[in-house]
Write a protein that holds these residues in place. Structure first.
Motif, mmCIF file in Angstrom:
data_model
loop_
_atom_site.group_PDB
_atom_site.id
_atom_site.type_symbol
_atom_site.label_atom_id
_atom_site.label_comp_id
_atom_site.label_asym_id
_atom_site.label_seq_id
_atom_site.Cartn_x
_atom_site.Cartn_y
_atom_site.Cartn_z
ATOM 1 N N LYS A 1 0.089 95.513 2.908
ATOM 2 C CA LYS A 1 0.562 96.712 3.605
ATOM 3 C C LYS A 1 -0.326 97.023 4.804
ATOM 4 O O LYS A 1 0.157 97.384 5.879
ATOM 5 N N GLU A 2 -1.640 96.879 4.636
ATOM 6 C CA GLU A 2 -2.570 97.114 5.740
ATOM 7 C C GLU A 2 -2.336 96.107 6.859
ATOM 8 O O GLU A 2 -2.392 96.446 8.045
ATOM 9 N N LYS A 3 -2.077 94.866 6.474
ATOM 10 C CA LYS A 3 -1.833 93.818 7.463
ATOM 11 C C LYS A 3 -0.570 94.124 8.260
ATOM 12 O O LYS A 3 -0.563 94.001 9.497
ATOM 13 N N GLN A 4 0.483 94.507 7.559
ATOM 14 C CA GLN A 4 1.744 94.819 8.232
ATOM 15 C C GLN A 4 1.605 96.041 9.130
ATOM 16 O O GLN A 4 2.185 96.096 10.221
ATOM 17 N N ALA A 5 0.823 97.024 8.685
ATOM 18 C CA ALA A 5 0.598 98.220 9.500
ATOM 19 C C ALA A 5 -0.157 97.860 10.772
ATOM 20 O O ALA A 5 0.126 98.379 11.861
ATOM 21 N N GLU A 6 -1.120 96.957 10.655
ATOM 22 C CA GLU A 6 -1.896 96.523 11.820
ATOM 23 C C GLU A 6 -1.012 95.770 12.810
ATOM 24 O O GLU A 6 -1.122 95.947 14.029
ATOM 25 N N ILE A 7 -0.112 94.933 12.281
ATOM 26 C CA ILE A 7 0.803 94.180 13.142
ATOM 27 C C ILE A 7 1.730 95.128 13.890
ATOM 28 O O ILE A 7 1.962 94.984 15.088
ATOM 29 N N ARG A 8 2.249 96.120 13.169
ATOM 30 C CA ARG A 8 3.137 97.095 13.814
ATOM 31 C C ARG A 8 2.403 97.888 14.884
ATOM 32 O O ARG A 8 2.939 98.169 15.961
ATOM 33 N N SER A 9 1.159 98.220 14.623
ATOM 34 C CA SER A 9 0.360 98.968 15.591
ATOM 35 C C SER A 9 0.103 98.133 16.840
ATOM 36 O O SER A 9 0.175 98.628 17.971
ATOM 37 N N TYR A 10 -0.166 96.856 16.679
ATOM 38 C CA TYR A 10 -0.427 95.965 17.801
ATOM 39 C C TYR A 10 0.830 95.786 18.645
ATOM 40 O O TYR A 10 0.786 95.804 19.878
ATOM 41 N N LYS A 11 1.972 95.660 17.959
ATOM 42 C CA LYS A 11 3.233 95.493 18.685
ATOM 43 C C LYS A 11 3.561 96.718 19.525
ATOM 44 O O LYS A 11 4.147 96.608 20.602
ATOM 45 N N SER A 12 3.191 97.895 19.057
ATOM 46 C CA SER A 12 3.494 99.117 19.812
ATOM 47 C C SER A 12 2.731 99.152 21.122
ATOM 48 O O SER A 12 3.167 99.783 22.092
ATOM 49 N N LEU A 13 1.585 98.467 21.149
ATOM 50 C CA LEU A 13 0.798 98.417 22.380
ATOM 51 C C LEU A 13 1.392 97.435 23.388
ATOM 52 O O LEU A 13 1.041 97.467 24.570
ATOM 53 N N MET A 14 2.253 96.565 22.935
ATOM 54 C CA MET A 14 2.816 95.532 23.791
ATOM 55 C C MET A 14 4.216 95.887 24.300
ATOM 56 O O MET A 14 4.931 95.033 24.809
ATOM 57 N N VAL A 15 4.638 97.134 24.165
ATOM 58 C CA VAL A 15 5.939 97.564 24.661
ATOM 59 C C VAL A 15 5.973 97.441 26.187
ATOM 60 O O VAL A 15 5.041 97.879 26.867
ATOM 61 N N SER A 16 7.036 96.869 26.755
ATOM 62 C CA SER A 16 7.098 96.564 28.191
ATOM 63 C C SER A 16 6.954 97.805 29.058
ATOM 64 O O SER A 16 6.359 97.761 30.141
ATOM 65 N N GLU A 17 7.498 98.954 28.601
ATOM 66 C CA GLU A 17 7.400 100.167 29.409
ATOM 67 C C GLU A 17 5.964 100.626 29.604
ATOM 68 O O GLU A 17 5.639 101.329 30.551
ATOM 69 N N LYS A 18 5.095 100.217 28.669
ATOM 70 C CA LYS A 18 3.702 100.663 28.737
ATOM 71 C C LYS A 18 2.804 99.631 29.408
ATOM 72 O O LYS A 18 1.612 99.842 29.537
ATOM 73 N N MET A 19 3.354 98.496 29.840
ATOM 74 C CA MET A 19 2.551 97.421 30.412
ATOM 75 C C MET A 19 2.606 97.461 31.942
ATOM 76 O O MET A 19 3.607 97.865 32.545
ATOM 77 N N THR A 20 1.553 97.001 32.597
ATOM 78 C CA THR A 20 1.473 96.929 34.068
ATOM 79 C C THR A 20 1.329 95.476 34.482
ATOM 80 O O THR A 20 0.422 94.787 34.027
ATOM 81 N N SER A 21 2.226 94.992 35.364
ATOM 82 C CA SER A 21 2.196 93.594 35.782
ATOM 83 C C SER A 21 1.155 93.390 36.874
ATOM 84 O O SER A 21 0.699 94.339 37.526
ATOM 85 N N ASN A 22 0.798 92.119 37.104
ATOM 86 C CA ASN A 22 -0.150 91.792 38.169
ATOM 87 C C ASN A 22 0.408 92.194 39.529
ATOM 88 O O ASN A 22 -0.323 92.631 40.418
ATOM 89 N N LYS A 23 1.714 92.042 39.680
ATOM 90 C CA LYS A 23 2.354 92.409 40.934
ATOM 91 C C LYS A 23 2.220 93.891 41.205
ATOM 92 O O LYS A 23 1.939 94.317 42.326
ATOM 93 N N GLN A 24 2.384 94.681 40.143
ATOM 94 C CA GLN A 24 2.250 96.126 40.288
ATOM 95 C C GLN A 24 0.823 96.506 40.663
ATOM 96 O O GLN A 24 0.586 97.397 41.477
ATOM 97 N N ILE A 25 -0.128 95.811 40.054
ATOM 98 C CA ILE A 25 -1.539 96.087 40.367
ATOM 99 C C ILE A 25 -1.835 95.750 41.823
ATOM 100 O O ILE A 25 -2.483 96.500 42.548
ATOM 101 N N ALA A 26 -1.362 94.552 42.295
ATOM 102 C CA ALA A 26 -1.592 94.130 43.683
ATOM 103 C C ALA A 26 -0.949 95.101 44.643
ATOM 104 O O ALA A 26 -1.520 95.455 45.683
#
Length: 215
Positions: free
Chosen positions: A176-201
């Protein structure tokens, strides 16, 4: 002294037994097994006959042949019951037998009368009684030691079961702890929350242009 009998082969490998007298019956009542089924002629004096089922079996697993053997044996070992036809034989699990200080030696009651069953025996069948008597063996068992040995085995089994249960629970907790950690990590990888290199440049270029304008 305890008398042991073998049930008819086609009924399965079962042992039927009874005490020599009321004092032996008292020991059988005290040191019975959970798989034991007690038989007695209803409302008459008779031997206390026991059937030892296999572990995990219940009174519902007694087939007709096995029941007939036990009923015939208990009838044959009743002075009064052996002389008359159409006698009732009662039977119940050993753990349903109730013993109080006020009862006479060998006398029993029941914790739950609803657990007591009755089978009618129309007449003595000598063929069955004689067959059972041919298998008769007399022994002087240490009933207390046998009961204590069973208790020790049951305690060991419960200990193993408890250990296995705790192990399963710990594995489930870790999963259960492992699955919770995986779900937490996936939430950080949501595309709306990510910034591309192009956007940074692009952001950096806009900043440089602002500086040039200021100069």
């Amino acid at each position: 002294m305890v008398f042991y009998f073998k049930a008819r082969p086609e009924a399965g490998d079962y042992t039927i037994f009874m005490g020599l007298d009321k004092h032996e019956n008292e020991e059988l009542i005290k040191y019975g097994f959970p798989e034991d089924i007690w038989f007695h002629v209803d409302k008459m004096s008779s031997a206390h006959v026991y059937l030892r089922l296999n572990k995990g079996q219940t009174i519902d697993d007694i087939n007709e042949g096995l029941l007939e053997d036990c009923a015939q044996l208990v009838k044959a070992n009743s002075i009064q019951g052996n002389k008359v036809n159409n006698v009732d034989v009662v039977y119940t699990p050993w753990f349903n037998l109730k013993k109080t200080p006020s009862m006479d030696v060998g006398q029993v009651g029941f914790h739950n009368p609803k657990m007591v069953r009755t089978v009618k025996v129309e007449k003595r069948i000598n063929e069955i009684v004689n067959r059972l008597n041919k298998t008769k063996v007399e022994r002087k068992p240490d009933l207390k030691a046998e009961r204590e040995a069973v208790n020790a085995v049951e305690r060991a089994e419960r200990k193993v079961q408890l250990r296995d249960k705790k192990k399963r629970e710990e594995l489930e907790r870790l999963e259960k702890e492992k699955q919770a950690e995986i779900r937490s990590y996936k939430s950080l990888m949501v595309s709306e929350k990510m910034t591309s290199n192009k956007q940074i440049a692009s952001a950096n270029k806009s900043l440089q242009e602002l500086e040039d304008d200021f100069m």
